[in-house]
Design a protein around this motif. Structure first.
Motif, short mmCIF file in Angstrom:
data_model
loop_
_atom_site.label_atom_id
_atom_site.label_comp_id
_atom_site.label_asym_id
_atom_site.label_seq_id
_atom_site.Cartn_x
_atom_site.Cartn_y
_atom_site.Cartn_z
N HIS A 20 24.22 34.20 -8.70
CA HIS A 20 22.87 33.44 -9.30
C HIS A 20 21.94 34.45 -9.98
N ILE A 21 21.94 35.79 -9.74
CA ILE A 21 21.29 36.92 -10.42
C ILE A 21 21.72 38.11 -10.60
N GLN A 22 21.40 38.82 -11.65
CA GLN A 22 21.86 40.16 -11.89
C GLN A 22 21.67 41.00 -11.06
N ASN A 23 22.70 41.75 -10.54
CA ASN A 23 22.44 42.81 -9.41
C ASN A 23 22.96 43.94 -9.53
N GLU A 24 22.53 45.07 -8.97
CA GLU A 24 23.03 46.30 -9.30
C GLU A 24 23.26 47.24 -7.80
N ILE A 25 24.30 47.52 -7.44
CA ILE A 25 24.60 48.11 -6.37
C ILE A 25 24.52 49.73 -6.34
N LEU A 26 23.61 50.21 -5.56
CA LEU A 26 23.32 51.72 -5.60
C LEU A 26 24.49 52.29 -4.48
N ILE A 77 12.18 35.11 -6.34
CA ILE A 77 12.26 33.91 -6.97
C ILE A 77 12.18 34.10 -8.52
N ASP A 78 11.32 35.07 -8.91
CA ASP A 78 11.10 35.16 -10.18
C ASP A 78 11.67 36.62 -10.84
N ALA A 79 12.57 37.24 -10.17
CA ALA A 79 13.06 38.42 -10.36
C ALA A 79 14.32 38.44 -11.41
N LYS A 80 14.18 39.23 -12.41
CA LYS A 80 15.38 39.23 -13.43
C LYS A 80 16.63 40.15 -13.06
N ARG A 124 10.63 41.32 -14.06
CA ARG A 124 10.52 42.06 -12.67
C ARG A 124 11.96 41.97 -11.89
N THR A 125 11.77 43.39 -11.24
CA THR A 125 13.15 43.63 -10.61
C THR A 125 12.63 43.83 -9.20
N VAL A 126 13.64 43.64 -8.08
CA VAL A 126 13.51 43.84 -6.69
C VAL A 126 14.56 44.86 -6.23
N ILE A 127 14.20 45.77 -5.37
CA ILE A 127 15.06 46.50 -4.82
C ILE A 127 15.18 46.41 -3.21
N TYR A 128 16.34 45.91 -2.53
CA TYR A 128 16.35 45.90 -1.27
C TYR A 128 16.84 47.06 -0.90
#
Length: 351
Positions: free
Chosen positions: A184-190, A157-160, A94-98
């Motif tokens: 603490h979590i993989q992230n990608e900056i757009l 909390i459960d996002a990869k 699962r991914t999350v986008i802020y």
């Protein structure tokens, strides 16, 4: 009926998700064709005319081709297993986008299209608070709110993987980046291309860049100016990064104008000049070295930044709790053409 439709929609999404999905659906479909071709069947065409008392029938049959039939069944099983495995991995990842376009310019829709295809299939969108990022009090309150969410990882909390897409003031974007400083979590900056009016992911590969002096002021190299500032009796030192637009000396608070090192890179000014991870990383690596050196001489750091959104977020990600202590990040007031206020960040404490 809805479950039936959703099943085929999900199969289509898996097919779009990548090579594994395409291989699985291809094997499944090809297997069905082979099973149909190899199966035994009989068909009868009949004709009847009661008035003329005529009845006729033509029949045709095909014996099963066990080789085709067996291969088809095997391909169906393999294809189904690949699809099931792909589906499970997609659900688990699962991914999350802020997202927050606080400048209210350009595209205001959540940019799913800018995410990797696999990440689009199981994504939770979270809109950032609609605040005025050019007001210090609102920026600080929003940071405290986000800090509580990120501390408990309430929304992811459960996002990869987490994507961040935001347009806002430099202090806001910097603080947003600090939330990811511990990795603490993989992230990608757009980032956002204003010319194309669309969001994009930074390219992974690119040329490294190096900082250079914007105003020489009788100094030949960055290290020359840095050594001068380190050995001076100045308690506060400014670092001005002119990447998007040149930072004029008169825009800096008077007390810091002669105590600031003005830096730029060799690509010239403009939006999206540093649109790859390698270029940003090389500039940030150098900047981290500069700050660490100044901090070793007990200098207070003041940051003035003219850069694209992704760089500002990545700048915040580079904050190091154990070495940087307090850093002040300034806001540029476009109407006044000056840096009018700052936020102070010190290991998660903002004021």
């Amino acid at each position: 009926m809805n479950k039936f439709l959703n099943f085929f929609i999900k199969i289509y999404e898996i097919w779009q998700s990548g090579k594994a999905g395409k291989i699985g659906t291809s094997l499944l479909g090809f297997g069905m064709i082979l099973v149909a071709s190899g199966a035994s069947f009989t068909f009868i065409i009949g004709y009847s005319d009661q008035k003329r008392n005529v009845n006729a029938a033509v029949s045709s049959s095909q014996n099963p081709d066990m080789v085709l039939y067996s291969i088809g069944i095997l391909l169906i099983i393999i294809g189904a297993l690949i699809l099931i495995d792909t589906y499970r991995r997609l659900i688990a990842n699962r991914t999350v986008i802020y997202f927050g376009n606080l400048l209210k310019q350009g595209d205001s829709d959540i940019p799913y299209y800018a995410m990797e295809k696999n990440d689009q299939l199981n994504v939770t969108p979270i809109k950032l608070g609609l605040i005025d990022s050019y007001k210090k009090t609102e920026v600080i309150e929003e940071y405290k709110h986000l800090c509580r969410l990120f501390k408990d990882r309430t929304d992811h909390i459960d996002a990869k993987k987490v994507y961040i897409a935001s347009l806002a003031s430099t202090p806001y974007l910097y603080l947003l980046g600090t939330l990811f400083r511990n990795g603490h979590i993989q992230n990608e900056i757009l980032d956002y291309n204003r010319d194309l009016d669309k969001w994009y992911r930074l390219d992974t590969i690119g040329n490294n860049l190096s900082n250079c002096l914007m105003y020489e002021d009788n100094f030949t190299t960055v290290n020359d100016k840095l050594n001068y500032l380190c050995n001076s009796n100045f308690e506060s030192i400014g670092i001005a990064l002119s990447y998007t637009f040149p930072i004029d000396k008169t825009s800096i608070p008077p007390a810091l104008r002669d105590k600031t090192i003005f830096l730029t890179h060799g690509l010239g000014f403009g939006n999206d000049k540093i649109n790859n991870k390698a270029a940003q990383a090389s500039l940030l690596n150098e900047l981290t070295v500069y700050i660490d050196k100044l901090k070793s001489f007990n200098k207070n750091i003041h940051l003035f930044v003219s850069a694209q959104a992704s760089f500002n977020v990545n700048l915040g990600k580079r904050y190091q709790d154990n070495t940087m202590d307090e850093v002040k990040i300034y806001n540029f007031n476009g109407s006044l053409r000056e840096y009018d206020w700052f936020i102070s960040f010190n290991s998660g404490i903002v004021k």
